[in-house]
Design a protein around this motif. Structure first.
Motif: not given
Length: 283
Positions: A7-10, A134-137, A205-209, A216-221
């Motif tokens: 989800s984009t709303a973490l 795999q994804d990008i933060l 991993i990226l979702a946790g951070f 501060a961060f956006r998961l590209v999703n």
């Protein structure tokens, strides 16, 4: 295999704290019928390598690590005949996992350890027990990077011993500049201070951070590829591998795997996979 999206709303930091706390109290480990004092593996303890810096997966809290991988490892150890008190935890960074198994520093590793043909040349794997993507933060205000193709000319961070960045540069042929860090916490710091443009690794991993600092961060999703999390074992551990696979199957059949995922990621907005991945055979 269907892998659900993030989800984009973490959720915020407090949600992750609650999730990690729930992990520490989740009922883990089978062990019914396991042997006295260490089961079939022999000995009074079992040493398991996990991550200590990955929120929701393996995170040091007080004197013990918590997270999904820790719950999985505790369950498997229970099925092998070890109580939680008989587990000795060791921090296993990405760069030292093969070395730890080869040198006998640990008996097994459950640390977002992706099964690859290259790694199978030197260690054995049980599982997989979960398949991530795999994804990008990126920084929250970065709208330029929407997928791996946008990383051309950008500086990309990945942890030493991980192949995530190589997947983009070598396999996908994208001309990004690589910056290697000791672990993903260091990558996050480099992203925070603007030294790198993006961090890439598994979406778990990226979702946790991201959930720790949603402003501060956006998961590209925009997930790509598959990361099959295996239980790392010393080379030649065929019998132990088969025992581990039996434990993983039982864990999913009993609903424990989904319980562990929910307790660690339920508050973060990460829509985890709820179906057991296909087990690979033991050599």
């Amino acid at each position: 295999m269907r892998v659900r999206r993030i989800s984009t709303a973490l959720a915020g930091t407090a949600a992750m704290v609650l999730a990690l706390t729930a992990c520490g109290t989740a009922e883990v480990g089978g062990g019914e019928g396991g042997g006295e004092g260490g089961g079939e593996g022999g000995g009074d303890t079992i040493t398991i390598g996990v991550k200590y810096d990955q929120p929701g997966l393996g995170m040091q809290e007080g004197n013990a690590p918590v997270g999904f991988d820790v719950d999985v490892a505790t369950y498997i150890a229970g099925e092998l005949g070890y109580t939680p008190e008989q587990i000795e935890w060791t921090e296993a960074a990405s760069a030292n996992r093969e070395t730890f198994l080869q040198q006998g520093t640990v008996d097994m590793i459950v640390a977002t350890y992706s099964i690859t043909d290259e790694r199978k040349q030197v260690v054995d794997f049980g599982g997989p027990y979960y398949v991530a993507q795999q994804d990008i933060l990126v920084s929250a205000d970065n709208e330029d990077i929407q997928g791996p193709e946008d990383l051309a000319g950008k500086t990309l961070c990945s942890a030493s011993g991980s192949r995530s960045a190589n997947n983009i540069v070598d396999d996908m042929g994208i001309d990004a500049q690589l910056r290697e860090a000791g672990n993903y916490s260091e990558c996050i710091q480099l992203l925070t201070d603007g030294t790198v443009d993006a961090v890439t690794t598994d979406n778990t991993i990226l979702a946790g951070f991201a959930s720790q600092q949603p402003d501060a961060f956006r998961l590209v999703n925009n997930p790509f590829g598959e990361e099959r999390y295996g239980v790392g074992l010393p080379k030649g551990s065929t019998d132990r591998c088969e025992q581990v696979n039996q434990a993983i199957t039982k864990m999913w059949d009993e609903g424990k795997a989904v319980e562990f995922l929910e307790s660690n990621f339920g508050e973060t907005g990460f829509e985890y996979e709820e179906t057991q991945p296909e087990i690979e055979g033991c050599a």
